[in-house]
Design a protein around this motif. Structure first.
Motif, PDB file in Angstrom:
ATOM      1  N   UNK A   1       1.405  11.013   2.596  1.00 27.72           N
ATOM      2  CA  UNK A   1       1.777   9.713   2.875  1.00 27.72           C
ATOM      3  C   UNK A   1       0.469   8.880   3.441  1.00 27.72           C
ATOM      4  N   UNK A   2      -0.083   9.613   4.284  1.00 27.55           N
ATOM      5  CA  UNK A   2      -1.349   9.275   4.956  1.00 27.55           C
ATOM      6  C   UNK A   2      -2.520   9.115   3.880  1.00 27.55           C
ATOM      7  N   UNK A   3      -2.519   9.867   3.206  1.00 31.51           N
ATOM      8  CA  UNK A   3      -3.632   9.873   1.851  1.00 31.51           C
ATOM      9  C   UNK A   3      -3.337   8.772   1.035  1.00 31.51           C
ATOM     10  N   UNK A   4      -1.935   8.169   0.726  1.00 31.36           N
ATOM     11  CA  UNK A   4      -1.636   7.369   0.000  1.00 31.36           C
ATOM     12  C   UNK A   4      -2.030   5.902   0.449  1.00 31.36           C
ATOM     13  N   UNK A   5      -1.621   5.652   1.747  1.00 35.72           N
ATOM     14  CA  UNK A   5      -1.982   4.674   2.586  1.00 35.72           C
ATOM     15  C   UNK A   5      -3.574   4.397   2.727  1.00 35.72           C
ATOM     16  N   UNK A   6      -4.183   5.371   2.753  1.00 37.36           N
ATOM     17  CA  UNK A   6      -5.357   5.267   3.065  1.00 37.36           C
ATOM     18  C   UNK A   6      -6.421   4.719   1.517  1.00 37.36           C
ATOM     19  N   UNK A   7      -5.634   5.243   0.769  1.00 36.70           N
ATOM     20  CA  UNK A   7      -6.186   5.033  -0.754  1.00 36.70           C
ATOM     21  C   UNK A   7      -5.773   3.463  -0.810  1.00 36.70           C
ATOM     22  N   UNK A   8      -4.550   2.899  -0.777  1.00 34.49           N
ATOM     23  CA  UNK A   8      -3.914   1.743  -1.011  1.00 34.49           C
ATOM     24  C   UNK A   8      -4.671   0.890  -0.165  1.00 34.49           C
ATOM     25  N   UNK A   9      -5.041   0.791   0.949  1.00 31.03           N
ATOM     26  CA  UNK A   9      -5.579   0.043   1.885  1.00 31.03           C
ATOM     27  C   UNK A   9      -6.933  -0.504   1.179  1.00 31.03           C
ATOM     28  N   UNK A  10      -7.409   0.192   0.422  1.00 30.92           N
ATOM     29  CA  UNK A  10      -8.796  -0.043  -0.294  1.00 30.92           C
ATOM     30  C   UNK A  10      -8.730  -1.565  -1.148  1.00 30.92           C
ATOM     31  N   UNK A  11      -7.665  -1.626  -1.490  1.00 31.19           N
ATOM     32  CA  UNK A  11      -7.246  -3.125  -2.125  1.00 31.19           C
ATOM     33  C   UNK A  11      -6.851  -4.178  -1.351  1.00 31.19           C
ATOM     34  N   UNK A  12      -6.829  -4.062  -0.001  1.00 26.35           N
ATOM     35  CA  UNK A  12      -6.592  -5.201   0.913  1.00 26.35           C
ATOM     36  C   UNK A  12      -7.656  -6.189   0.472  1.00 26.35           C
ATOM     37  N   UNK A  13      -7.343  -7.508   0.587  1.00 21.05           N
ATOM     38  CA  UNK A  13      -8.301  -8.654   0.282  1.00 21.05           C
ATOM     39  C   UNK A  13      -8.657  -9.194   1.707  1.00 21.05           C
ATOM     40  N   UNK A  14      -9.728 -10.204   1.562  1.00 24.82           N
ATOM     41  CA  UNK A  14     -10.504 -10.414   2.793  1.00 24.82           C
ATOM     42  C   UNK A  14      -9.558 -11.725   3.470  1.00 24.82           C
ATOM     43  N   UNK A  15      -8.880 -12.282   2.538  1.00 21.64           N
ATOM     44  CA  UNK A  15      -7.805 -13.579   3.129  1.00 21.64           C
ATOM     45  C   UNK A  15      -6.633 -13.614   2.360  1.00 21.64           C
TER      46      UNK A  15
END
Length: 322
Positions: A289-303
């Motif tokens: 779960x932690x690995x998936x969270x860290x991976x998906x966080x890479x797609x968070x936009x700036x705004x």
């Protein structure tokens, strides 16, 4: 620590445990709750796993949201599971407050440390008009009890041009003797409120300008605090906060992630879609779960792109509790 590519760190998780709400607020669910999804909400075991996984990644605050979280009968157990998680220092909840007088003692006993309550008007008739329920007196009674119990109380009021724009003086008079924080929130456009938004959106900037002119001083934000700019005044027991999502650089201090009641990760309140992580939650494997969270966080936009009229997958705020 969960950190995105813009260097923002995420100490704060907003965890929805139901999308059901019993109020019909004009800006959110004017026609009442419509059951348009499977109601296979996160179980207590899954919630416990989520809390543990996020805590190990540096999250120290969990806010329990809905819909209306008090509609879940196991809410005290949910609060207790979060409060007993090593690393979690604050367990908050956002509620419409209608169950406060009867249940606040049990919630605090379970480990609740703070609470946000929605009150968009202190006029009982206007409150009933906005929410569809004549419950203001009940909610205010519950707030008094919450303050007696020593938990931090914040009241949220959505600014709406044709409903409560003229109530600033009434709210200020209340804060003279009431030790809580009142936050004015700019109305946000969602997928199903375009006409209402166009008629009622109003900026919080004039209120900020008036507060500063009247001697209110801005308070430095804590690392786990929400997005409000908060102000205090020596003549008032209460404080005032302003949440202005259309202001410049609003997203620069983002410190929170969201998980829906169906187990989807939302990197932003206005993301394109929720990212389904239910399988990683359900299997109990914290590292996966932690690995998936860290991976998906890479797609968070700036705004959030609200300035461009973009609302993503958010049809209404009850989907994620704001």
């Amino acid at each position: 620590m969960l950190q995105d590519k813009f260097g923002r760190r995420f100490h704060y998780l907003r965890l929805s445990i139901t999308d059901v709400c019993n109020f019909s607020c004009e800006y959110c669910l004017p026609d009442g709750y419509q059951c348009d999804t499977d109601r296979d909400f996160l179980s207590l075991e899954e919630i416990t796993h989520i809390a543990s996984a996020f805590a190990q990644l540096g999250t120290s605050k969990i806010r329990i949201t809905g819909g209306e979280p008090s509609l879940r009968k196991d809410l005290p157990q949910v609060i207790q599971a979060c409060a007993n998680t090593q690393g979690i220092k604050h367990v908050a909840m956002t509620t419409n407050g209608y169950k406060l007088p009867d249940h606040i003692d049990s919630w605090v006993e379970a480990g609740l440390t703070s609470m946000n309550i929605s009150i968009d008007s202190l006029d009982p008739r206007m409150f009933a008009s906005i929410t569809g329920h004549d419950k203001l007196d009940v909610i205010l009674r519950g707030i008094d009890r919450a303050i007696e119990l020593g938990i931090t109380v914040k009241v949220n009021a959505v600014l709406m041009r044709h409903f409560n724009q003229g109530e600033l003086k009434t709210f200020l008079n209340w804060l003279k003797t009431t030790p809580l924080t009142l936050r004015f929130i700019e109305l946000m456009q969602t997928g199903d409120n375009q006409l209402f938004f166009d008629k009622n959106h109003t900026s919080g900037q004039p209120i900020k300008d008036q507060l500063i002119a009247d001697g209110w001083q801005q308070i430095v934000r804590d690392k786990t605090a929400g997005p409000a700019q908060e102000f205090s005044h020596p003549d008032y027991q209460g404080r005032i906060g302003l949440i202005m999502p259309y202001s410049k650089d609003f997203c620069a201090t983002c410190n929170r992630l969201r998980i829906s009641a169906l187990g989807k990760l939302h990197l932003c309140l206005f993301s394109d879609q929720g990212l389904d992580i239910r399988q990683f939650i359900a299997d109990g494997d914290t590292q996966r779960l932690q690995d998936e969270l860290s991976t998906l966080l890479g797609d968070k936009k700036s705004t959030h792109f609200l300035h461009d009229g973009y609302t993503g997958a958010t049809k209404h705020l009850a989907m994620l509790g704001g």
